[in-house]
Design a protein around this motif. Structure first.
Motif, PDB file in Angstrom:
ATOM      1  N   CYS A 127     -29.842  -4.714 -82.148  1.00 51.96           N
ATOM      2  CA  CYS A 127     -28.956  -5.794 -82.599  1.00 51.96           C
ATOM      3  C   CYS A 127     -29.147  -7.051 -81.748  1.00 51.96           C
ATOM      4  O   CYS A 127     -29.199  -8.167 -82.283  1.00 51.96           O
ATOM      5  CB  CYS A 127     -27.498  -5.340 -82.515  1.00 51.96           C
ATOM      6  SG  CYS A 127     -27.067  -4.088 -83.736  1.00 51.96           S
ATOM      7  N   VAL A 128     -29.242  -6.853 -80.467  1.00 55.19           N
ATOM      8  CA  VAL A 128     -29.402  -8.011 -79.578  1.00 55.19           C
ATOM      9  C   VAL A 128     -30.724  -8.709 -79.843  1.00 55.19           C
ATOM     10  O   VAL A 128     -30.810  -9.952 -79.847  1.00 55.19           O
ATOM     11  CB  VAL A 128     -29.292  -7.578 -78.103  1.00 55.19           C
ATOM     12  CG1 VAL A 128     -29.678  -8.722 -77.176  1.00 55.19           C
ATOM     13  CG2 VAL A 128     -27.899  -7.110 -77.816  1.00 55.19           C
ATOM     14  N   LYS A 129     -31.790  -7.960 -80.083  1.00 56.09           N
ATOM     15  CA  LYS A 129     -33.088  -8.577 -80.343  1.00 56.09           C
ATOM     16  C   LYS A 129     -33.153  -9.236 -81.724  1.00 56.09           C
ATOM     17  O   LYS A 129     -33.786 -10.279 -81.908  1.00 56.09           O
ATOM     18  CB  LYS A 129     -34.187  -7.520 -80.230  1.00 56.09           C
ATOM     19  CG  LYS A 129     -34.422  -7.015 -78.817  1.00 56.09           C
ATOM     20  CD  LYS A 129     -35.543  -5.973 -78.818  1.00 56.09           C
ATOM     21  CE  LYS A 129     -35.832  -5.446 -77.394  1.00 56.09           C
ATOM     22  NZ  LYS A 129     -36.917  -4.438 -77.361  1.00 56.09           N
ATOM     23  N   THR A 130     -32.518  -8.658 -82.668  1.00 52.42           N
ATOM     24  CA  THR A 130     -32.659  -9.141 -84.056  1.00 52.42           C
ATOM     25  C   THR A 130     -31.714 -10.296 -84.372  1.00 52.42           C
ATOM     26  O   THR A 130     -32.022 -11.174 -85.176  1.00 52.42           O
ATOM     27  CB  THR A 130     -32.396  -7.987 -85.046  1.00 52.42           C
ATOM     28  OG1 THR A 130     -33.209  -6.897 -84.696  1.00 52.42           O
ATOM     29  CG2 THR A 130     -32.685  -8.413 -86.473  1.00 52.42           C
ATOM     30  N   PHE A 131     -30.546 -10.337 -83.796  1.00 52.38           N
ATOM     31  CA  PHE A 131     -29.530 -11.330 -84.165  1.00 52.38           C
ATOM     32  C   PHE A 131     -29.992 -12.771 -84.034  1.00 52.38           C
ATOM     33  O   PHE A 131     -29.709 -13.603 -84.921  1.00 52.38           O
ATOM     34  CB  PHE A 131     -28.265 -11.092 -83.334  1.00 52.38           C
ATOM     35  CG  PHE A 131     -27.204 -12.118 -83.610  1.00 52.38           C
ATOM     36  CD1 PHE A 131     -26.980 -13.181 -82.722  1.00 52.38           C
ATOM     37  CD2 PHE A 131     -26.465 -12.074 -84.792  1.00 52.38           C
ATOM     38  CE1 PHE A 131     -26.018 -14.111 -82.992  1.00 52.38           C
ATOM     39  CE2 PHE A 131     -25.508 -13.016 -85.055  1.00 52.38           C
ATOM     40  CZ  PHE A 131     -25.275 -14.056 -84.168  1.00 52.38           C
ATOM     41  N   PRO A 132     -30.715 -13.166 -82.904  1.00 50.41           N
ATOM     42  CA  PRO A 132     -31.142 -14.568 -82.829  1.00 50.41           C
ATOM     43  C   PRO A 132     -31.973 -15.003 -84.036  1.00 50.41           C
ATOM     44  O   PRO A 132     -31.864 -16.147 -84.506  1.00 50.41           O
ATOM     45  CB  PRO A 132     -31.952 -14.601 -81.545  1.00 50.41           C
ATOM     46  CG  PRO A 132     -31.392 -13.516 -80.712  1.00 50.41           C
ATOM     47  CD  PRO A 132     -31.065 -12.410 -81.671  1.00 50.41           C
ATOM     48  N   THR A 133     -32.771 -14.111 -84.544  1.00 54.50           N
ATOM     49  CA  THR A 133     -33.601 -14.475 -85.703  1.00 54.50           C
ATOM     50  C   THR A 133     -32.744 -14.654 -86.957  1.00 54.50           C
ATOM     51  O   THR A 133     -32.924 -15.581 -87.740  1.00 54.50           O
ATOM     52  CB  THR A 133     -34.661 -13.401 -85.958  1.00 54.50           C
ATOM     53  OG1 THR A 133     -35.437 -13.253 -84.761  1.00 54.50           O
ATOM     54  CG2 THR A 133     -35.579 -13.795 -87.101  1.00 54.50           C
ATOM     55  N   LEU A 134     -31.786 -13.719 -87.133  1.00 50.63           N
ATOM     56  CA  LEU A 134     -30.940 -13.791 -88.326  1.00 50.63           C
ATOM     57  C   LEU A 134     -29.898 -14.909 -88.246  1.00 50.63           C
ATOM     58  O   LEU A 134     -29.426 -15.392 -89.283  1.00 50.63           O
ATOM     59  CB  LEU A 134     -30.231 -12.455 -88.540  1.00 50.63           C
ATOM     60  CG  LEU A 134     -31.127 -11.264 -88.862  1.00 50.63           C
ATOM     61  CD1 LEU A 134     -30.299  -9.997 -88.955  1.00 50.63           C
ATOM     62  CD2 LEU A 134     -31.869 -11.500 -90.185  1.00 50.63           C
ATOM     63  N   SER A 135     -29.538 -15.297 -87.047  1.00 46.67           N
ATOM     64  CA  SER A 135     -28.485 -16.299 -86.917  1.00 46.67           C
ATOM     65  C   SER A 135     -28.977 -17.730 -87.153  1.00 46.67           C
ATOM     66  O   SER A 135     -28.179 -18.624 -87.392  1.00 46.67           O
ATOM     67  CB  SER A 135     -27.860 -16.216 -85.521  1.00 46.67           C
ATOM     68  OG  SER A 135     -28.844 -16.512 -84.514  1.00 46.67           O
ATOM     69  N   ARG A 136     -30.267 -17.986 -87.067  1.00 44.94           N
ATOM     70  CA  ARG A 136     -30.773 -19.332 -87.328  1.00 44.94           C
ATOM     71  C   ARG A 136     -30.620 -19.670 -88.839  1.00 44.94           C
ATOM     72  O   ARG A 136     -30.869 -18.813 -89.694  1.00 44.94           O
ATOM     73  CB  ARG A 136     -32.246 -19.437 -86.941  1.00 44.94           C
ATOM     74  CG  ARG A 136     -32.482 -19.485 -85.414  1.00 44.94           C
ATOM     75  CD  ARG A 136     -33.888 -19.967 -85.108  1.00 44.94           C
ATOM     76  NE  ARG A 136     -34.888 -19.078 -85.683  1.00 44.94           N
ATOM     77  CZ  ARG A 136     -35.407 -18.031 -85.017  1.00 44.94           C
ATOM     78  NH1 ARG A 136     -34.992 -17.756 -83.787  1.00 44.94           N
ATOM     79  NH2 ARG A 136     -36.311 -17.283 -85.601  1.00 44.94           N
TER      80      ARG A 136
END
Length: 601
Positions: free
Chosen positions: A344-353
């Motif tokens: 979740c921590v690794k994936t969220f920055p990508t999904l949050s943009r």
């Protein structure tokens, strides 16, 4: 047939379109009859069918059928009328030769005398043979002239060289002058003096009588006397002058006939010129309007298709972006439900943009129809048409170049203006709120009631006033200025109309007038009320009354346009009717003013 002809005339079987006796007559739903071919041609090409007489409008063109009963009556009338004409013609061709000779002799005497002969019996009425009645005619004429004209002319007539009648015939009438049977008098058929039994051969100019020589010596010795022959020579000169005057009068009337014929020819040419000019003018406008309408339809259809294409493109792009956004929304939901914290921590920055999406805030569908250019072009065309129409109103259509016509010795006959009536207002009939000018030519409504006597002829509820001039026969015309007012009533009223309390202003109750309400709503108080659409608001109204025909007509004076005509039967006096209506707190405080009629050609 004499009874038939005494009650019926051509006008009762006349079509008001072709002005001839009906041919296959047909009746409209409003009850008026026309030739079926005439009324069909009148309606051909018209968008709205109207009765030519009463102007009643039919929403759907009536299916006209031939009125067989009226056709049979018309045919019988035609045949009977032809029969009477034949009889009269045969009657004129017939007649006795003796009676014709008597009439010719009688007419010759009438032409040579300074004034008409009295009515004399020419036919043989006292039992004498035909030959005697002819020979007795000169004596009948001369003796009647002797009793009908001044004495000096009577004597001269008796001296005309007409053969005397037989003695036996002269003795039958005691009213004839006596003739001597001996001496010079008998040889010349000279009348005798009642006193001296001598021939009347001298004329006394002082007393204007014919006398004998003894009368001249006894009673007229100091008078101006001449022989009868001398006076007759002088009288014949006067007869020649009278004949010349009659000939001049005949020439004047023949000249007037030629003038009327020339005026009629000019009228026919003006009708042809006006017809050709108006057809060209309105056809040009109609063609331009149809062309502009077609262009408008085409441009609007193209604009609609372009808008549909643009909307379809935008909606497809929006749907793709919505699909992309929903995928990201689903991934965020699944990420929020995962127990793998590292993932979740690794994936969220990508999904949050934010996704690579288009800014739609300034995007809208183009709704401009693109018709402004066409409307501007049409407005210019209409302005040009109005300018041409104004020129036509002022100067008419140009006439073709013709040879100059002879100068008229008298002005042309005016139309309805020649029947101008000098109308003044009757203060005894005026409503208490009305204010009349000193010359009784203008009326307006005040704010309060004035202290006036409540007379029987005064209107007490409706603000109106009658004219002072009664109309009981003939034709009459007057003009009223109405410019600037928002409400008014104008026309005529019957003398016996009700003047107290609430009144129903209809023709059945004795009122025939045109109304204006709210500055633009024109109507006639018929039953039911008839609305009138006037393209050119009138500044001055002309009212024309033809009492015998039962017509009340209204005209736009400045535009020279006929507005409407009432048709009714008048049985009592009519009076001009004026109502300025209430002043509506100053919005309608202008007066109604009776103006002089401009006597223009």
């Amino acid at each position: 047939m004499s009874l038939f002809g005494s009650f019926l005339s051509d006008e009762q079987f006349q079509c008001s379109i072709c002005l001839d006796v009906f041919t296959n007559p047909s009746s409209t739903p409003c009850g008026h009859s026309f030739c079926v071919s005439c009324i069909n041609r009148y309606w051909d090409g018209a968008k709205v069918c109207q009765c030519p007489l009463c102007k009643k409008t039919f929403q759907k063109r009536p299916d006209l059928q031939i009125n067989r009963t009226l056709r049979e009556i018309t045919e019988q009338f035609k045949s009977m009328r032809g029969g009477v004409a034949g009889k009269e013609k045969r009657g004129r061709k017939g007649g006795g030769g003796d009676e014709s000779m008597q009439h010719n002799l009688y007419d010759e005497l009438r032409k040579k005398l300074p004034r008409p002969l009295p009515n004399l019996p020419i036919s043989n009425t006292d039992g004498a043979p035909p030959g005697e009645s002819i020979s007795a005619l000169p004596l009948q004429v001369t003796n009647s002239l002797a009793s009908s004209f001044p004495n000096h002319i009577a004597t001269n007539v008796n001296h005309t060289s007409v053969p005397p009648p037989p003695l036996s015939h002269c003795s039958r009438s005691s009213s004839r002058r006596r003739f001597t049977l001996s001496g010079a008098a008998s040889s010349q058929n000279i009348p005798l003096c009642d006193v001296h039994q001598r021939g009347l051969m001298i004329y006394c100019r002082t007393d204007q009588v014919c006398i004998c020589p003894e009368c001249e010596t006894e009673e007229h010795y100091d008078h101006d006397t001449v022989t009868v022959e001398t006076e007759w020579i002088k009288t014949k000169e006067q007869l020649r002058l009278s004949e010349q005057e009659i000939q001049e009068m005949i020439l004047q009337r023949m000249g007037k006939i030629e003038e009327i014929k020339m005026s009629l020819t000019e009228m026919e040419m003006a009708v042809d010129r006006e017809t050709a000019g108006s057809v060209c003018l309105f056809s040009t406008l109609a063609s331009a309007i149809e062309r502009s309408q077609a262009e408008l339809m085409e441009v609007m259809e193209l604009s609609r298709r372009a808008a549909e294409h643009q909307a379809d493109t935008i909606m497809r792009q929006l749907e793709r972006e919505i699909e992309e956004l929903r995928k990201r929304e689903k991934a965020l939901v699944e990420l929020g439900q995962s127990d793998d914290h590292v993932h979740c921590v690794k994936t969220f920055p990508t999904l949050s943009r934010p996704p690579n999406a288009k800014d739609w805030s300034g995007v809208s569908l183009k709704t401009d129809l693109g018709t402004a250019t066409i409307y501007r072009s049409l407005a210019v065309l209409v302005d040009k048409f109005q300018e041409e129409l104004k020129n036509v109103l002022e100067t008419g259509f140009p006439a073709p170049v013709l040879e100059p016509s002879p100068v008229r010795t008298q002005p042309r006959v005016k139309r309805i203006q020649e029947y101008a009536l000098d109308v003044t207002l009757d203060s005894n009939t005026a409503h208490p709120r009305l204010m009349l000018s000193e010359d009784m030519k203008s009326v307006k409504c005040g704010d309060r009631h004035h202290n006036v006597l409540d007379k029987p002829e005064r209107f007490d509820r409706v603000v109106c006033v009658l004219g002072r001039e009664a109309i009981s026969s003939g034709r009459h015309y007057w003009e009223v200025e109405v410019g600037g007012k928002t409400d008014w009533d104008l026309g005529v009223a019957r003398q016996s109309v009700s003047r107290k309390g609430k009144i129903d202003y209809t023709p059945n109750n004795g009122f025939w007038f045109l109304s204006l309400r709210d500055k633009s709503k024109y109507a006639f108080r018929s039953e039911p009320s008839t609305d009138v659409h006037l393209n050119l608001p009138p500044n001055k109204i002309g009212i024309f009354v033809d009492y015998e025909k039962g017509q009340v007509s209204f005209y736009n004076v400045d535009a020279k346009v006929h507005i409407y005509t009432f048709n009714d039967i008048f049985t009592e006096n009519l009076y001009p009717f004026f109502s300025p209506c209430t002043n509506k707190s100053g919005k309608n405080d202008g007066p109604l003013t009776i103006t002089p009629v401009n006597m223009t050609e």
